[in-house]
Motif scaffolding. Structure first.
Motif, short mmCIF file in Angstrom:
data_model
loop_
_atom_site.label_atom_id
_atom_site.label_comp_id
_atom_site.label_asym_id
_atom_site.label_seq_id
_atom_site.Cartn_x
_atom_site.Cartn_y
_atom_site.Cartn_z
N GLU A 92 -6.46 -1.45 6.56
CA GLU A 92 -5.36 -1.17 5.60
C GLU A 92 -5.49 -2.06 4.37
O GLU A 92 -5.26 -1.62 3.25
N ILE A 93 -5.82 -3.33 4.61
CA ILE A 93 -5.98 -4.26 3.48
C ILE A 93 -7.14 -3.80 2.60
O ILE A 93 -7.06 -3.82 1.37
N TRP A 94 -8.18 -3.32 3.23
CA TRP A 94 -9.33 -2.81 2.48
C TRP A 94 -8.94 -1.55 1.68
O TRP A 94 -9.36 -1.36 0.54
N GLU A 95 -8.12 -0.70 2.29
CA GLU A 95 -7.65 0.52 1.60
C GLU A 95 -6.84 0.12 0.36
O GLU A 95 -6.98 0.72 -0.71
N LEU A 96 -6.00 -0.91 0.53
CA LEU A 96 -5.22 -1.41 -0.61
C LEU A 96 -6.16 -1.92 -1.71
O LEU A 96 -5.97 -1.62 -2.89
N GLU A 101 2.25 -3.16 5.74
CA GLU A 101 2.35 -4.62 5.68
C GLU A 101 1.18 -5.22 4.89
O GLU A 101 0.99 -6.42 4.88
N ALA A 102 0.40 -4.34 4.24
CA ALA A 102 -0.67 -4.80 3.36
C ALA A 102 -0.13 -4.75 1.94
O ALA A 102 0.32 -3.70 1.47
N GLY A 103 -0.13 -5.89 1.26
CA GLY A 103 0.49 -5.91 -0.07
C GLY A 103 -0.25 -6.80 -1.06
O GLY A 103 -1.17 -7.54 -0.71
N VAL A 104 0.19 -6.70 -2.31
CA VAL A 104 -0.29 -7.59 -3.37
C VAL A 104 0.78 -8.67 -3.52
O VAL A 104 1.97 -8.36 -3.57
N HIS A 105 0.36 -9.93 -3.57
CA HIS A 105 1.30 -11.04 -3.59
C HIS A 105 2.24 -10.96 -4.81
O HIS A 105 1.82 -10.52 -5.88
N ARG A 120 -8.52 -1.49 -7.03
CA ARG A 120 -9.77 -1.45 -7.79
C ARG A 120 -9.87 -0.15 -8.61
O ARG A 120 -10.27 -0.17 -9.77
N ALA A 121 -9.48 0.96 -7.97
CA ALA A 121 -9.55 2.26 -8.67
C ALA A 121 -8.64 2.27 -9.89
O ALA A 121 -9.01 2.77 -10.96
N ASP A 122 -7.44 1.68 -9.75
CA ASP A 122 -6.50 1.69 -10.88
C ASP A 122 -6.97 0.78 -12.01
O ASP A 122 -6.77 1.11 -13.18
N LEU A 146 0.84 -1.20 0.00
CA LEU A 146 0.00 0.00 0.00
C LEU A 146 0.88 1.25 0.00
O LEU A 146 0.65 2.19 -0.73
N HIS A 147 1.88 1.27 0.88
CA HIS A 147 2.94 2.29 0.85
C HIS A 147 4.19 1.59 1.37
O HIS A 147 4.08 0.49 1.93
#
Ligand code: EPU
Length: 343
Positions: free
Chosen positions: A316-320, A295-299, A325-327, A290-291
């Motif tokens: 945080e995972i939801w924010e990610l 510790e929230a990431g895409v595998h 989704r937006a991108d 996410l930044h």
């Protein structure tokens, strides 16, 4: 049923995020649940969970009790000729149940090996992998209707299965948690018909020099593929695919193909299915966090899987998820829907 107060849910969700249930109970039998129903406040709909493998807690659960439906056991109900009816209790771990069916010489679930979670959650999602969904072998689902306090059985047709969908996700009267699934019956076979339509399986079997695969060979191939692509929730928190593969109209798919010739597309009855993992990879999110310190990431291996590298919060995972989704929306004009239940 014994209720625990301020119960930590970290071990009860495979994302491994912290959240607290103000009230929590484990349901180990239908009898217990029916007795509780007889005395409870009907206005309150509990939050039902199984193995927690398709669930994201973004907050504490204070408004309703959390019930983990966990009765155990599996048995053969009817065994005559090639078709065998088996029943598993909702709290059986799915993969252990699949291995048990294979040990009985039964086929039908081998492509669904190593899916995390409990048997009871399998029909809710109509779990599917490698060209097979449980809608094909599920015979019926026995539930407790929490609105009436009675039992109710759903036939396969009444389950209204769809892609990662069933009546249990949006049953009558806004009652997602109305039916507590207690037991699931499957119609399996003594005659094995391999389902190898999903490319990776064939390739994996060929590599192991298996030309006449048994159901157990297919199960082993599926296990190997999953282990090579998908993170083990016991090692790194995740809930499998975080988004469903979007289904678009043929005209939209054609348009996208013209703009992005390499885009994988799968034509089906309901429309053209796109590979959400591919879409996400093109946006550059694969392997990112996410930044930098999040510790929230895409595998790194599979862009459809969001992971908790350690101490990420559910929020945080939801924010990610929202950022990804937006991108995808911006780049392709395609909306992604979350697959796990977000609380
Ligand atoms: N792809 C990419 N980049 C990625 C990931 C995938 O380009 O990072 C491409 C692949 O190359 C392939 C396509 O996307 O062309 C599809 O990928 P894959 O075969 O891995 O399957 P999937 O569509 O991403 C679905 C299910 C999985 C299931 C597999 C195998 C959904 C949402 N997911 O994933 O189910 O295991 O097919 O059948 O339908 C789950 O639901 O939690 C789950 C893991």
């Amino acid at each position: 049923m014994h209720f625990l107060r301020n119960f930590p849910l970290r071990a009860f969700n495979t994302f491994g995020v912290q959240a607290t249930a103000q009230r929590f109970a484990t349901v180990s039998s239908e009898h217990d649940l029916l007795s509780w129903c007889a005395s409870r406040d009907r206005d309150e709909t509990p939050l039902l969970i199984g193995g927690g493998s398709n669930l994201l807690f973004t907050r504490d659960v204070v408004e309703a009790p959390v019930l983990q439906i966990a009765p155990r056991g599996a048995r053969v109900v009817f065994d005559e000729g090639d078709t065998v009816l088996v029943e598993a209790m909702a709290g059986e771990p799915w993969h252990a149940f699949v291995l048990w069916t294979l040990a009985q010489g039964l086929s039908g679930l081998e492509n669904l090996s190593l899916i995390p979670g409990f048997v009871g959650a399998a029909p809710v999602q109509n779990i599917g992998a490698y060209g097979v969904e449980i809608s094909e072998s599920c015979d019926s689902v026995a539930t407790v209707d929490l609105a009436t306090g009675n039992t109710r059985e759903f036939s396969n047709t009444e389950c209204a299965f769809g892609y990662r969908d069933s009546v249990f996700k949006h049953a009558e009267a806004a009652a997602r948690d109305r039916y507590a699934i207690m037991r699931v019956r499957f119609r399996l076979s003594r005659k094995f018909t391999p389902r190898l339509d999903y490319g990776d399986i064939k390739a994996r079997l060929e590599r192991s020099n298996v030309t006449q695969p048994s159901a157990s060979d297919v199960s082993r191939a599926v296990i190997a593929i999953r282990q090579s692509k998908l993170p083990d929730p016991a090692v790194i928190g995740n809930a499998g695919s975080f988004f469903k593969n979007p289904v678009v109209e043929a005209s939209v798919a054609n348009d996208l193909k013209a703009r992005f010739p390499a885009m994988p597309q799968y034509a089906g009855k309901a429309g053209v299915k796109l590979a959400a993992g591919w879409l996400i990879e093109q946006t550059g999110w694969k392997g990112r966090r996410l930044h930098p310190f999040s510790e929230a990431g895409v595998h790194t291996q599979h862009a459809l899987v969001l992971v908790n590298h350690g101490a990420a919060t559910g929020a945080e995972i939801w924010e990610l998820a929202e950022a990804v989704r937006a991108d995808v929306q911006e780049m392709f004009g395609v909306a992604l829907d979350a697959e796990p239940r977000v609380v």
